[in-house]
Design a protein around this motif. Structure first.
Motif, PDB file in Angstrom:
ATOM      1  N   VAL A  66       0.838  -1.202   0.000  1.00  0.00           N
ATOM      2  CA  VAL A  66       0.000   0.000   0.000  1.00  0.00           C
ATOM      3  C   VAL A  66       0.873   1.253   0.000  1.00  0.00           C
ATOM      4  O   VAL A  66       0.612   2.206  -0.735  1.00  0.00           O
ATOM      5  CB  VAL A  66      -0.944   0.013   1.216  1.00  0.00           C
ATOM      6  N   GLU A  67       1.924   1.248   0.805  1.00  0.00           N
ATOM      7  CA  GLU A  67       2.816   2.402   0.891  1.00  0.00           C
ATOM      8  C   GLU A  67       3.432   2.730  -0.465  1.00  0.00           C
ATOM      9  O   GLU A  67       3.416   3.891  -0.905  1.00  0.00           O
ATOM     10  CB  GLU A  67       3.924   2.134   1.904  1.00  0.00           C
ATOM     11  N   LYS A  69       1.305   4.284  -3.026  1.00  0.00           N
ATOM     12  CA  LYS A  69       1.038   5.697  -2.759  1.00  0.00           C
ATOM     13  C   LYS A  69       2.263   6.575  -3.014  1.00  0.00           C
ATOM     14  O   LYS A  69       2.147   7.668  -3.588  1.00  0.00           O
ATOM     15  CB  LYS A  69       0.615   5.862  -1.294  1.00  0.00           C
ATOM     16  N   TYR A  79      -7.990  -1.825  -0.150  1.00  0.00           N
ATOM     17  CA  TYR A  79      -9.194  -1.002  -0.087  1.00  0.00           C
ATOM     18  C   TYR A  79     -10.443  -1.881   0.019  1.00  0.00           C
ATOM     19  O   TYR A  79     -11.333  -1.622   0.823  1.00  0.00           O
ATOM     20  CB  TYR A  79      -9.292  -0.112  -1.325  1.00  0.00           C
ATOM     21  N   ASP A 105     -11.232   3.878   2.572  1.00  0.00           N
ATOM     22  CA  ASP A 105     -10.920   4.827   1.511  1.00  0.00           C
ATOM     23  C   ASP A 105      -9.454   5.226   1.639  1.00  0.00           C
ATOM     24  O   ASP A 105      -8.708   4.654   2.450  1.00  0.00           O
ATOM     25  CB  ASP A 105     -11.842   6.042   1.588  1.00  0.00           C
ATOM     26  N   SER A 106      -9.033   6.233   0.871  1.00  0.00           N
ATOM     27  CA  SER A 106      -7.615   6.616   0.866  1.00  0.00           C
ATOM     28  C   SER A 106      -7.093   7.057   2.222  1.00  0.00           C
ATOM     29  O   SER A 106      -6.029   6.599   2.659  1.00  0.00           O
ATOM     30  CB  SER A 106      -7.377   7.720  -0.175  1.00  0.00           C
ATOM     31  N   PRO A 107      -7.789   7.950   2.952  1.00  0.00           N
ATOM     32  CA  PRO A 107      -7.260   8.336   4.269  1.00  0.00           C
ATOM     33  C   PRO A 107      -7.231   7.167   5.253  1.00  0.00           C
ATOM     34  O   PRO A 107      -6.287   7.025   6.030  1.00  0.00           O
ATOM     35  CB  PRO A 107      -8.211   9.441   4.737  1.00  0.00           C
ATOM     36  N   ALA A 167      -6.857   4.021   4.452  1.00  0.00           N
ATOM     37  CA  ALA A 167      -5.773   3.134   4.037  1.00  0.00           C
ATOM     38  C   ALA A 167      -4.425   3.680   4.479  1.00  0.00           C
ATOM     39  O   ALA A 167      -3.540   2.914   4.887  1.00  0.00           O
ATOM     40  CB  ALA A 167      -5.796   2.960   2.514  1.00  0.00           C
ATOM     41  N   ALA A 168      -4.248   5.001   4.405  1.00  0.00           N
ATOM     42  CA  ALA A 168      -2.982   5.614   4.818  1.00  0.00           C
ATOM     43  C   ALA A 168      -2.723   5.370   6.301  1.00  0.00           C
ATOM     44  O   ALA A 168      -1.606   5.028   6.710  1.00  0.00           O
ATOM     45  CB  ALA A 168      -2.998   7.111   4.510  1.00  0.00           C
ATOM     46  N   THR A 196      -2.015   1.693   6.992  1.00  0.00           N
ATOM     47  CA  THR A 196      -0.682   1.344   6.515  1.00  0.00           C
ATOM     48  C   THR A 196       0.389   1.742   7.520  1.00  0.00           C
ATOM     49  O   THR A 196       1.310   0.970   7.817  1.00  0.00           O
ATOM     50  CB  THR A 196      -0.403   2.017   5.158  1.00  0.00           C
ATOM     51  N   MET A 244       1.233   9.892   2.681  1.00  0.00           N
ATOM     52  CA  MET A 244       0.422   9.142   1.723  1.00  0.00           C
ATOM     53  C   MET A 244      -0.919   9.806   1.451  1.00  0.00           C
ATOM     54  O   MET A 244      -1.476   9.668   0.368  1.00  0.00           O
ATOM     55  CB  MET A 244       0.199   7.712   2.232  1.00  0.00           C
ATOM     56  N   TYR A 245      -1.430  10.517   2.466  1.00  0.00           N
ATOM     57  CA  TYR A 245      -2.686  11.248   2.292  1.00  0.00           C
ATOM     58  C   TYR A 245      -2.658  12.422   3.266  1.00  0.00           C
ATOM     59  O   TYR A 245      -2.480  12.225   4.461  1.00  0.00           O
ATOM     60  CB  TYR A 245      -3.895  10.363   2.580  1.00  0.00           C
TER      61      TYR A 245
END
Length: 227
Positions: A27-28, A31, A95, A101-103, A105-106, A109, A129-130
């Protein structure tokens, strides 16, 4: 999504230490270094063992990473694809697997890569990342992850409260609890007879947060050089 599809959707389950590290790296890197993503086994070994943005430090070899990938593929958290030049590469399915969502997931992670952290640490580190505007935004996202049963608070509410993901296997979770209990028991013996003023404590915490931010900035530069 209909009811049958929801039932078929893979659900998060506890992961081994190596599988958590490999998933975090996937994931990192998606991003932070999208040009080198998806990742080969070699890239995953390098990312798992890098010195910056990792705790604890690991020394995974090819067998370790392949075993971790098998675990992630089995639970639906990663996928194998055919890369250029017939090199097998891997991408995450975080996801969908975590339903974030993106935040979200950040933050997940960073917890996977570094272990338990305070809101301030989460915000500073996940922002690579976010972008997380402030602690209130960070707290809102963490609370959403708690509602999804992905994150939990490890210490009581207040300044310095620590949060963790909930993907630890039972034996690791017990070790984490014992470690926290030991730290809590040792804390009173280290306190001075006279309590420092609130102002002095706030100043000290502010200094520590500044130091942490500088360390994270240096680690980010190291990460960029290693990528």
């Amino acid at each position: 999504m209909n009811e049958d599809a929801a039932q078929d959707k893979p659900k998060p389950v506890p992961l081994s230490r190596d599988a958590r590290r490999v998933l975090g790296v996937l994931v990192e890197k998606a991003k932070t270094t999208p040009d080198s993503y998806p990742l080969s086994v070699s890239g995953l070994i390098s990312g798992s063992n890098q010195k910056s943005n990792r705790s604890p430090q690991l020394q995974l070899d090819e067998d370790d990473v392949l075993t971790a990938l098998d675990e992630l593929k089995q639970v639906g958290a990663a996928r194998e694809i055919q890369g250029s030049g017939r090199v097998t590469k891997y991408r995450h399915a975080a996801y969908e697997w975590l339903d974030v969502d993106s935040p979200g997931a950040a933050i997940m992670t960073e917890l996977l890569l570094r272990g338990p952290q305070t809101l301030g640490e989460i915000r500073t580190r996940a922002s690579r990342m976010y972008a997380l505007d402030d602690l209130n935004v960070t707290q809102q996202i963490v609370e959403q992850l708690i509602e999804k049963d992905l994150v939990e608070p490890l210490t009581p509410p207040g300044r310095g409260q620590t949060f963790s993901h909930k993907l630890y296997p039972p034996e690791e979770r017990q070790y984490l609890e014992a470690k926290l209990e030991k730290q809590a028991a040792a804390a009173p013996s280290k306190s001075a007879p006279t309590k420092p003023s609130t102002t002095a404590v706030d100043a000290l915490i502010a200094r520590l947060e500044t130091v942490n931010e500088r360390i994270d900035a240096l680690e980010k530069r190291l990460d960029e050089l290693e990528s």
